[in-house]
Motif scaffolding. Structure first.
Motif, PDB file in Angstrom:
ATOM      1  N   GLU A   1      13.559   6.320  -1.077  1.00  8.85           N
ATOM      2  CA  GLU A   1      13.061   7.214  -2.132  1.00  8.85           C
ATOM      3  C   GLU A   1      13.690   8.604  -2.006  1.00  8.85           C
ATOM      4  OE1 GLU A   1      11.096   7.068  -4.718  1.00  8.85           O
ATOM      5  OE2 GLU A   1      10.195   5.079  -4.623  1.00  8.85           O
TER       6      GLU A   1
ATOM      7  N   TYR B   1       0.839  -1.198   0.000  1.00  4.55           N
ATOM      8  CA  TYR B   1       0.000   0.000   0.000  1.00  4.55           C
ATOM      9  C   TYR B   1       0.872   1.245   0.000  1.00  4.55           C
ATOM     10  CZ  TYR B   1      -4.553  -2.209   0.807  1.00  4.55           C
ATOM     11  OH  TYR B   1      -5.708  -2.921   0.664  1.00  4.55           O
ATOM     12  N   LYS B   2       0.464   2.234  -0.767  1.00  3.14           N
ATOM     13  CA  LYS B   2       1.202   3.499  -0.796  1.00  3.14           C
ATOM     14  C   LYS B   2       0.730   4.453   0.294  1.00  3.14           C
ATOM     15  CE  LYS B   2       2.240   3.369  -5.748  1.00  3.14           C
ATOM     16  NZ  LYS B   2       2.108   4.069  -7.054  1.00  3.14           N
TER      17      LYS B   2
ATOM     18  N   LYS C   1       8.465   7.645 -14.613  1.00  2.00           N
ATOM     19  CA  LYS C   1       7.465   6.710 -15.122  1.00  2.00           C
ATOM     20  C   LYS C   1       7.600   5.325 -14.500  1.00  2.00           C
ATOM     21  CE  LYS C   1      10.400   5.732 -19.148  1.00  2.00           C
ATOM     22  NZ  LYS C   1      10.471   5.749 -20.631  1.00  2.00           N
ATOM     23  N   TRP C   2       8.722   5.092 -13.802  1.00  2.00           N
ATOM     24  CA  TRP C   2       8.947   3.785 -13.177  1.00  2.00           C
ATOM     25  C   TRP C   2       8.589   3.796 -11.692  1.00  2.00           C
ATOM     26  CZ3 TRP C   2       9.671   0.337 -16.775  1.00  2.00           C
ATOM     27  CH2 TRP C   2      10.320   0.690 -17.957  1.00  2.00           C
ATOM     28  N   ARG C   3       7.893   4.815 -11.237  1.00  2.00           N
ATOM     29  CA  ARG C   3       7.640   4.961  -9.800  1.00  2.00           C
ATOM     30  C   ARG C   3       6.894   3.756  -9.212  1.00  2.00           C
ATOM     31  NH1 ARG C   3       7.824   8.609  -5.837  1.00  2.00           N
ATOM     32  NH2 ARG C   3       6.251   8.521  -4.200  1.00  2.00           N
ATOM     33  N   THR C   4       5.844   3.317  -9.893  1.00  2.00           N
ATOM     34  CA  THR C   4       5.065   2.188  -9.369  1.00  2.00           C
ATOM     35  C   THR C   4       5.892   0.914  -9.333  1.00  2.00           C
ATOM     36  OG1 THR C   4       2.989   3.137 -10.183  1.00  2.00           O
ATOM     37  CG2 THR C   4       3.007   0.774  -9.697  1.00  2.00           C
ATOM     38  N   LEU C   5       6.627   0.669 -10.416  1.00  2.00           N
ATOM     39  CA  LEU C   5       7.471  -0.521 -10.462  1.00  2.00           C
ATOM     40  C   LEU C   5       8.555  -0.451  -9.390  1.00  2.00           C
ATOM     41  CD1 LEU C   5       8.141  -3.175 -11.884  1.00  2.00           C
ATOM     42  CD2 LEU C   5       9.584  -1.874 -13.472  1.00  2.00           C
TER      43      LEU C   5
ATOM     44  N   HIS D   1       8.350   1.200  -6.592  1.00  2.00           N
ATOM     45  CA  HIS D   1       7.655   1.023  -5.314  1.00  2.00           C
ATOM     46  C   HIS D   1       7.518  -0.464  -4.973  1.00  2.00           C
ATOM     47  CE1 HIS D   1       4.495   1.593  -2.236  1.00  2.00           C
ATOM     48  NE2 HIS D   1       3.910   0.552  -2.807  1.00  2.00           N
ATOM     49  N   VAL D   2       7.083  -1.239  -5.940  1.00  2.00           N
ATOM     50  CA  VAL D   2       6.915  -2.680  -5.729  1.00  2.00           C
ATOM     51  C   VAL D   2       8.264  -3.353  -5.499  1.00  2.00           C
ATOM     52  CG1 VAL D   2       6.153  -4.843  -6.777  1.00  2.00           C
ATOM     53  CG2 VAL D   2       4.782  -2.764  -7.064  1.00  2.00           C
TER      54      VAL D   2
END
Length: 407
Positions: A283, A130-131, A296-300, A302-303
């Motif tokens: 981060e 979860y963010k 653009k790679w923030r979600t990746l 994050h995971v």
């Protein structure tokens, strides 16, 4: 601030045994006073610098090196805390599952590696992804309820087990040789400095006087709760006290198994909050310069960072089943510097006047206290490194096989 009564007050009886019962109680009061003063100093320093965050405070006092040092410690503290959570879950939840499922030591559920892995895959890892952890932060009240319940059950068992548990040769010793490690455990139990400015901002019409009042009341309450845990737990098990007090109770004690469940739930829900802190440190340290179009790679990312943190803490937690050692380690390496050294030296740097003035001399004493404990603790950790993994929580206490009645 009462929500930051640590679930690891269950380590206080072990700390009292390490330091000796008399000296241990004195140290508990001393650590509470030091914590109280350091929390007050942080807000004073915030007013002096105009920076109302721990990171901003350190940067205002010491520039970029101060910010980097704090970031490192703020990474270490929650990281080792996550390791300790895994150790505690492995110690406690394993017994409960064996009891509920009615299986023996030959079952997969009797292996802490399997139990922690299942808890990680099914609960903590999904929550860590979860963010937004705002909802998880609300479990602080639930944690208070569980701490109160565990304390009640410990007093109940004090009445039923006190005359049954065998005493040890060093029972009720006034002083012992584990003073420094015990301070580390106590500092860990009182630690809430990474949330100081968040708590200050949550107070209506906050000012220094109101903060001082809230801090005094909260630390006093935490001290009373910690002392009750320590005295009741130590009175029951004396020299047999484990780093996790719940490990001292027999596996077929259903009342304490409910306490184990309460303990485990709190830990499993707190784990993602610590993961969030580590992820934010990473981060901010390595990816803060990325702008939105470039990120653009923030979600990746994050995971990826989350999975890396979860797997790493799991693997390290499998290296020991001794919670007391992990609490000592985190207390010495991170909690003591974060709670005592950095708040004091920041105030000394920001406040004008001689370090021997009536305003600054107490802060100097606090800084020296923290530095001495941190250095002494590090020396002990290095010199005793070969004896780190000396306790085994895989076996039920011997007295559980000699007509112990749980009542």
């Amino acid at each position: 601030m009462l929500q930051y009564i640590s679930i690891f007050v269950t380590g206080i009886p072990y700390a009292l045994h390490q330091a000796g019962f008399g000296i241990g109680l004195f140290l508990l009061v001393l650590v509470a006073l030091a914590t109280d003063y350091s929390l007050i100093l942080m807000i004073r320093s915030g007013h002096l610098s105009g920076a109302f965050s721990y990171q901003g405070l350190m940067e205002a006092a010491f520039g970029k090196p101060g910010f980097i040092l704090l970031s490192l410690l703020q990474f270490i503290y929650p990281f080792i805390a996550m390791v300790s959570y895994n150790v505690a879950v492995g110690d406690t939840l394993t017994k409960v599952l064996m009891r509920v499922a009615g299986v023996g030591v030959e079952s997969l559920l009797s292996h802490r590696e399997v139990v922690v892995a299942l808890a990680t895959i099914l609960i903590t890892a999904p929550l860590c992804l979860y963010k937004d952890i705002a909802k998880l932060a609300k479990i602080s009240f639930l944690s208070l309820v569980f701490v109160a319940f565990i304390l009640i059950t410990i007093f109940i068992r004090l009445g039923t087990l006190h005359d049954i548990i065998p005493s040890t040769h060093d029972s009720w010793r006034f002083a012992n040789w584990g003073i420094i490690p015990s301070i580390g455990i106590m500092a860990f139990a009182f630690m809430c400095h990474h949330n100081t400015f968040l708590l200050y901002g949550s107070i209506q019409d906050a000012d220094q006087h109101r903060w001082d009042t809230v801090t005094h009341a909260s630390i006093l309450t935490s001290l009373v709760v910690s002392a009750l845990f320590g005295i009741a737990g130590y009175a029951t098990f004396t020299g047999n006290s484990q780093g996790d007090l719940l490990e001292n109770y027999c596996w077929n004690d259903d009342l304490m198994n409910v306490s184990r469940i309460s303990f485990s739930i709190t830990i499993l829900l707190t784990f993602p909050i610590e993961c969030f802190v580590i992820r934010e440190v990473i981060e901010n340290s390595f990816f803060s310069n990325l702008t939105s179009p470039e990120d653009k790679w923030r979600t990746l990312r994050h995971v990826g960072i989350t999975i890396m943190i979860v797997i790493t803490t799991y693997l390290i937690s499998m290296a020991t089943d001794c919670l007391g050692v992990v609490l000592e380690l985190n207390g010495i390496l991170a909690a003591v510097p974060l709670a005592y050294v950095l708040p004091a030296v920041s105030y000394l740097k920001l406040q004008e006047g001689s370090v021997f003035s009536h305003k600054k001399f107490p802060a100097l004493c606090l800084a020296l206290f923290g530095i001495i404990i941190a250095i002494s603790g590090m020396v002990l950790l290095i010199t005793n490194s070969n004896n780190v993994d000396t306790c085994s929580h895989g076996n039920e206490p011997p007295y559980c096989f000699t007509n112990v009645t749980t009542g």
